[in-house]
Write an enzyme that holds these catalytic residues in place. Structure first.
Site, PDB file in Angstrom:
ATOM      1  CG  PHE A 157      42.570  36.875  33.266  1.00  0.00           C
ATOM      2  CD1 PHE A 157      43.244  37.822  34.026  1.00  0.00           C
ATOM      3  CD2 PHE A 157      41.185  36.954  33.215  1.00  0.00           C
ATOM      4  CE1 PHE A 157      42.558  38.812  34.714  1.00  0.00           C
ATOM      5  CE2 PHE A 157      40.486  37.944  33.893  1.00  0.00           C
ATOM      6  CZ  PHE A 157      41.184  38.873  34.652  1.00  0.00           C
ATOM      7  CB  SER A 186      41.151  47.585  31.888  1.00  0.00           C
ATOM      8  OG  SER A 186      41.549  46.289  31.493  1.00  0.00           O
ATOM      9  CG  ASP A 234      47.448  47.217  40.970  1.00  0.00           C
ATOM     10  OD1 ASP A 234      47.694  46.704  39.867  1.00  0.00           O
ATOM     11  OD2 ASP A 234      48.305  47.314  41.866  1.00  0.00           O
ATOM     12  CE  LYS A 277      38.213  35.161  38.024  1.00  0.00           C
ATOM     13  NZ  LYS A 277      39.101  35.383  36.875  1.00  0.00           N
ATOM     14  CE1 TYR A 325      51.382  34.117  39.381  1.00  0.00           C
ATOM     15  CE2 TYR A 325      50.174  36.177  39.140  1.00  0.00           C
ATOM     16  CZ  TYR A 325      51.377  35.497  39.197  1.00  0.00           C
ATOM     17  OH  TYR A 325      52.563  36.177  39.071  1.00  0.00           O
ATOM     18  CG  ASP A 326      41.805  33.121  37.341  1.00  0.00           C
ATOM     19  OD1 ASP A 326      42.130  33.717  38.386  1.00  0.00           O
ATOM     20  OD2 ASP A 326      40.958  33.573  36.540  1.00  0.00           O
ATOM     21  CB  ALA A 350      37.590  41.975  26.239  1.00  0.00           C
ATOM     22  CE  LYS A 351      39.229  35.750  29.077  1.00  0.00           C
ATOM     23  NZ  LYS A 351      40.104  34.632  29.448  1.00  0.00           N
ATOM     24  NE  ARG A 380      39.575  42.676  38.245  1.00  0.00           N
ATOM     25  CZ  ARG A 380      40.241  41.551  37.959  1.00  0.00           C
ATOM     26  NH1 ARG A 380      39.590  40.459  37.615  1.00  0.00           N
ATOM     27  NH2 ARG A 380      41.542  41.517  38.033  1.00  0.00           N
TER      28      ARG A 380
END
Length: 203
Positions: free
Chosen positions: A157, A9, A74, A180, A159-160, A12-13, A186
């Site tokens: 980021f 990826s 994913d 979160k 659909y949050d 960075a988040k 995730r």
């Protein structure tokens, strides 16, 4: 000895999320690298029918190209009223990959006449770890909730800003990163991956 681990990826988040989860799990000896930290390689398009297929394909590509253990994920959102869509198409739902605002606008339009009690859904994340010459591990995390009627919050980021976690009254975009991590799709998937990551660190 420090083991290098590639995360497939450039987000960075996502990289920082995995670093935080490793820290909280007490796993030391792993250096996290992103795609910008390794020489470029051909990345296969995400053509899998499931999150699992896409994550595993990305992790295999990264491991084969770099010789490093590779984690790939994913993820997306499944909306009950849309029969589980956008699903694997979440990032490009509006037709342009990664255009969060357009994706959110389209999803809201598609749900405009759906009553609150039928706006259920879930975030899904599948994480795959591929160790060259070694094991492949695939785990899945789900975060149930519902889809709001307008974007709220400026964190996160994707659909949050639309997603209201089950049992709460704020969106995922209103949670702190630590809040979160503790409950997200995730975060749940990566937590299930920590035994394999701990084994990698010890190996």
């Amino acid at each position: 000895m420090t083991r290098r681990l590639l995360v497939a990826s450039r987000n960075a988040k996502k990289l920082n999320e995995l670093r935080r989860i490793l820290d909280e799990a007490g796993i030391a000896g792993i250096e996290i690298l992103g795609l910008d930290d390794v020489p470029p390689y051909d990345e296969a398009p995400e053509t899998g029918a499931t999150f699992e297929e896409n994550a595993l394909a990305k992790a295999r590509d990264g491991a084969a190209a770099t010789g490093l253990a590779c984690v790939a994920d994913d993820s997306g959102i499944e909306v009950d009223a849309l029969n589980g869509m956008p699903g694997v198409l979440s990032a490009r739902w509006s037709g342009r990959h990664g255009d969060d605002a357009a994706n959110n606008t389209l999803l809201l339009a598609q749900l405009s006449d759906v009553p609150d009690e039928r706006r259920g859904g879930r975030f899904v994340s599948t994480c795959a770890l591929v160790v060259p010459g070694g094991a492949e591990t695939v785990v899945r995390g789900e975060w149930p909730g519902s889809i709001g009627r307008k974007p709220v919050g400026d964190g996160g980021f994707g659909y949050d800003p639309l997603f209201i976690p089950a049992g709460g009254d704020v969106t995922a975009a209103q949670l702190t990163p630590a809040q979160k991590d503790a409950v997200s799709h995730r975060g749940r998937a990566l937590a299930r991956l920590t035994p394999a990551l701990a084994a990698l660190a010890e190996g």
